[in-house]
Scaffold this active site. Structure first.
Site, short mmCIF file in Angstrom:
data_model
loop_
_atom_site.label_atom_id
_atom_site.label_comp_id
_atom_site.label_asym_id
_atom_site.label_seq_id
_atom_site.Cartn_x
_atom_site.Cartn_y
_atom_site.Cartn_z
N SER A 141 0.85 -1.17 0.12
CA SER A 141 -0.12 -0.02 -0.20
C SER A 141 0.88 1.04 0.07
CB SER A 141 -0.91 0.08 1.20
OG SER A 141 -1.46 1.28 1.46
N TYR A 154 -2.21 -1.17 10.32
CA TYR A 154 -2.30 -1.23 8.87
C TYR A 154 -0.94 -0.93 8.24
CZ TYR A 154 -3.79 -1.57 3.93
OH TYR A 154 -3.71 -1.99 2.80
#
Length: 262
Positions: A141, A154
């Protein structure tokens, strides 16, 4: 020798689905894992077969770490080998750092980082045993490099995957195995609430490209890194975000409220 077999985790939708189809279009038989939607995974398998390749499907809960190696092994046996491994499964709830409970933190790290370790390790072991080289890829990401409000766990997990893959690149090169990450920005997938939406119809003034990305745009980069043309690319992180990560200095002066802090 071009790769002929690939395994993609989280392959029933979004980036995983697009990647499975891109690898099939590139000439590979593809195994994919699913977690919540078997019918969607079987539909992807049908599309792979229509492309003239073989498909295999297995359920995998990435928080149950023992299931990961079992799924990788099973799919590799079904396909007759494992040349390309794409670790795409992941996600998890958000939460501000000061409010985040330890259980949520551990769940998010297990789902993302621990699962990546187990999957990458087993894929590497199989590739070394086969002696044919291989490609290992992990979808991370933009948050592997850039912080995001409410994304402490995350982001930490995605940072960790980048470190894992870079170490794999160092250790596995002698076996002819490359290891790289692909770091998407906002992509039209179920995770962003844009599943099935044409990204060209969504206005994103804060992204230089002016829109979210299409899952197929991520899959195209993965397919390149999985190909013989990328044999000299290893330990790299490929950001595919429409320029989102460049916007810090440009965007900050344009914020007119403290709403982002909330």
């Amino acid at each position: 020798m071009p790769p002929t077999t690939a395994v993609v985790t989280g392959g029933e939708s979004g980036i995983g689905r697009a990647t499975a189809l891109a690898l099939a279009a590139a000439g590979m038989d593809v195994g994919l894992t699913w977690f919540t939607d078997e019918s969607a995974a079987q539909a992807v398998a049908v599309e792979i077969v229509r492309l003239g390749r073989r498909a295999a499907v297995a359920r995998m809960d990435a928080t149950r770490l023992s299931e990961i190696a079992t799924a990788v092994d099973g799919l590799a046996v079904d396909l007759g080998g494992l040349d390309v491994y794409v670790h795409n499964a992941g996600g998890g709830p958000g939460g501000r750092l000061v409010d985040l409970d330890l259980q949520t933190w551990r769940h998010t790290l297990t789902l993302n980082l621990d699962a990546a370790f187990v999957g990458v390790q087993r894929a590497a072991q199989r590739m070394i045993e086969a002696g044919r080289g291989g490609r290992i890829l992990a979808v991370t990401s933009v948050h592997a490099d850039l912080p995001g409000m409410g994304a402490a766990a995350y982001s930490a997990a995605k940072h960790g995957i980048t470190g894992l893959i870079r170490t794999a690149a160092l250790e596995l090169a002698v076996h002819g195995i490359t290891a790289n990450t692909v770091a998407p920005g906002e992509i039209a997938t179920p995770m962003t609430g844009l599943d099935g939406v044409d990204p060209y119809t969504v206005d994103r003034p804060g992204i230089p490209a002016g829109r979210p990305g299409d899952p197929r745009e991520i899959a195209a980069v993965v397919a390149f890194l999985a190909s013989p043309a990328a044999a000299y690319v290893t330990g790299a992180s490929w950001t595919v975000d429409g320029g989102m990560g460049l916007m810090g200095a440009q965007a900050a002066p344009l914020l007119t409220s403290d709403a982002w802090r909330r």
